[in-house]
Scaffold this active site. Structure first.
Site, PDB file in Angstrom:
ATOM      1  CG  HIS A 107      -5.599 -42.623  -6.886  1.00 54.64           C
ATOM      2  ND1 HIS A 107      -4.591 -42.513  -7.815  1.00 54.64           N
ATOM      3  CD2 HIS A 107      -5.066 -43.284  -5.832  1.00 54.64           C
ATOM      4  CE1 HIS A 107      -3.502 -43.095  -7.352  1.00 54.64           C
ATOM      5  NE2 HIS A 107      -3.765 -43.560  -6.151  1.00 54.64           N
ATOM      6  NE  ARG A 151     -22.732 -42.091 -10.029  1.00 49.53           N
ATOM      7  CZ  ARG A 151     -21.717 -41.249  -9.882  1.00 49.53           C
ATOM      8  NH1 ARG A 151     -21.942 -39.945  -9.925  1.00 49.53           N
ATOM      9  NH2 ARG A 151     -20.488 -41.682  -9.698  1.00 49.53           N
TER      10      ARG A 151
END
Length: 207
Positions: A3, A61
């Protein structure tokens, strides 16, 4: 795998200009709603069956894939963040940004795909990358890769006038790269880049 993305690219294949504009507008509205002022990523899940997209998350970020954005825009996002923190960055609307071409990035990991991507620690005995692609990495001959941290050794990014040109350039770079001493996902990445679904830009989260 597990994933997590191992290949990132821009622009995303298979989207119309109208869909891209909707994604951008939605992301901008979200940032404006909270007065966000830094680098960040708004993520969506796209449903290819109906052309709709759904909000997933925001990362406030830089992310691992920021390099592909830099390649197609010519922007140094890290420099922009530093200049912003120093209050030296001009207003963003004073910049004329026109993305060009395509960029594809692969994450070279110290792991064994044949053992369910088990981390691979040890001594790098040989490391060599071609000079015609961007390589953001930390390992060199003599580096000891520990088992304690994220297994990424390098990000390799190829830029081309088209997605296919970038893909072929990245494959050629892989073929001429050498990383020896430990197991890596090098061959796994080669298989993905050459997979018919990926070549056609029809890879999915379940591929």
């Amino acid at each position: 795998r597990r994933h997590q993305k191992v290949i990132e690219e821009t622009p995303a294949p298979g989207l119309s200009d109208a869909q891209r504009e909707r994604l951008l507008t939605t992301a901008v509205h979200l940032g404006e709603a909270v007065d966000y002022r830094s680098a960040g990523t708004v993520e969506f899940v796209y449903d290819a069956s109906n052309g709709e997209f759904y909000f997933l998350e925001v990362n406030t970020r830089l992310q691992v894939e920021h390099g592909v954005t830099e390649e197609v825009t010519g922007i140094d996002l890290v420099e922009w963040m530093v200049r912003l923190a120093a209050d030296e960055l001009p207003p963003l609307d004073s910049f004329h940004i026109e993305p060009k071409g395509a960029a594809i990035q692969v994450r070279l990991y110290a792991e064994d795909p044949h053992k369910n991507f088990q981390p691979s620690a040890g001594l790098l005995t040989t490391v060599g990358f071609p000079l015609d692609i961007r390589v953001d990495g930390w390992g060199e001959k003599g580096t000891v890769v520990p088992p304690n941290y994220d297994p990424m050794l390098a990000k390799r990014i190829a830029y081309g006038k088209s997605r296919e040109q970038a893909r072929r350039k990245l494959i050629a770079a892989h073929e001429s790269s050498v990383v020896a001493g430990i197991e890596t996902n090098r061959d796994y990445l080669m298989h993905v880049l050459d997979n018919p679904s990926f070549v056609a830009g029809r890879q999915t989260t379940r591929m």
